[in-house]
Design an enzyme around this catalytic site. Structure first.
Site, PDB file in Angstrom:
ATOM      1  N   LEU A  56       0.808  -1.205   0.007  1.00  0.00           N
ATOM      2  CA  LEU A  56      -0.052   0.076   0.027  1.00  0.00           C
ATOM      3  C   LEU A  56       0.898   1.300  -0.097  1.00  0.00           C
ATOM      4  CD1 LEU A  56      -2.961   1.196   0.088  1.00  0.00           C
ATOM      5  CD2 LEU A  56      -2.727   1.297   2.781  1.00  0.00           C
ATOM      6  N   GLY A  57       0.231   2.167  -0.782  1.00  0.00           N
ATOM      7  CA  GLY A  57       1.188   3.560  -0.927  1.00  0.00           C
ATOM      8  C   GLY A  57       0.483   4.412  -1.846  1.00  0.00           C
TER       9      GLY A  57
ATOM     10  N   TYR B 241       9.673  11.227   2.565  1.00  0.00           N
ATOM     11  CA  TYR B 241       9.253   9.948   2.173  1.00  0.00           C
ATOM     12  C   TYR B 241       9.930   9.075   2.901  1.00  0.00           C
ATOM     13  CZ  TYR B 241       8.801   6.026  -1.496  1.00  0.00           C
ATOM     14  OH  TYR B 241       8.559   4.887  -1.816  1.00  0.00           O
TER      15      TYR B 241
ATOM     16  N   LYS C 174       8.637   6.078   5.650  1.00  0.00           N
ATOM     17  CA  LYS C 174       8.910   4.333   5.288  1.00  0.00           C
ATOM     18  C   LYS C 174       9.596   3.811   6.546  1.00  0.00           C
ATOM     19  CE  LYS C 174       7.073   4.301   1.261  1.00  0.00           C
ATOM     20  NZ  LYS C 174       5.746   3.294   1.103  1.00  0.00           N
TER      21      LYS C 174
ATOM     22  N   LEU D 261      11.089   1.668  -8.389  1.00  0.00           N
ATOM     23  CA  LEU D 261      10.234   0.424  -9.141  1.00  0.00           C
ATOM     24  C   LEU D 261      10.229   0.583 -10.704  1.00  0.00           C
ATOM     25  CD1 LEU D 261       7.756   0.133  -6.384  1.00  0.00           C
ATOM     26  CD2 LEU D 261       9.550  -1.320  -6.744  1.00  0.00           C
TER      27      LEU D 261
END
Length: 163
Positions: free
Chosen positions: A19-20, A70, A74, A97
């Site tokens: 999820l993000g 960010y 995390k 990614l």
């Protein structure tokens, strides 16, 4: 409101969380709400529902002490998920990614094109295809590490994703 869906978290031995959102899409508060708060709530619901092994996709450079929102968020969520008390927790920290998106993100597209070329020479350094991350997540459950918490950096994700 993840709590309204607690029944969906019942009776699973393994939980996978990817999820993000982005700060650009959700704003700073929305980013924190989704990437930290919702993920932590999902982990708590999963544990309460019987989940023994939780697999979290985080980010390269995650650090709860970071100056960058960010990376700080995390890192914070990694700590929160570990504190839930799963029998086993695997945290994957992929680099950029590589994937196709439906929405337009011009800067990300440029970065992906550049890193796609770099990956030909240094395949595990700066990026990873999402398919490799997915395979590594599944493999981490089929071949769990020996510790209570395993943190897999980008190179290890590449290696496990080939298994």
């Amino acid at each position: 409101r993840p709590g309204e869906h607690a029944a969906a978290f019942q009776g699973h031995d393994v939980g996978f969380c990817c999820l993000g959102t982005t700060r650009a899409k959700a704003g700073a508060d929305g980013f924190v709400r989704v990437d930290r708060d919702y993920v932590a709530q999902a982990a708590e619901l999963a544990r309460a529902g019987g989940c023994k092994h939780f697999v979290l996709q985080s980010s390269q450079g995650a650090n709860a002490q970071s100056r960058f929102l960010y990376l700080r968020v995390k890192g914070e969520v990694e700590n929160l998920v570990q504190a839930v008390g799963f029998d086993h927790c695997t945290i994957l920290r992929p680099a950029v990614l590589l994937c196709k998106r439906q929405e337009s993100r011009p800067m990300e597209w440029i970065t992906q094109q550049f890193l796609g070329v770099v990956a030909r020479f240094c395949p595990t350094a700066y990026s990873v295809p999402v398919e490799t991350v997915a395979r590594a997540m599944v493999a981490s459950v089929l071949q769990p590490g020996k510790g209570k918490v395993d943190v897999l950096e980008n190179r290890a994700i590449h290696e496990l994703g080939k298994a």
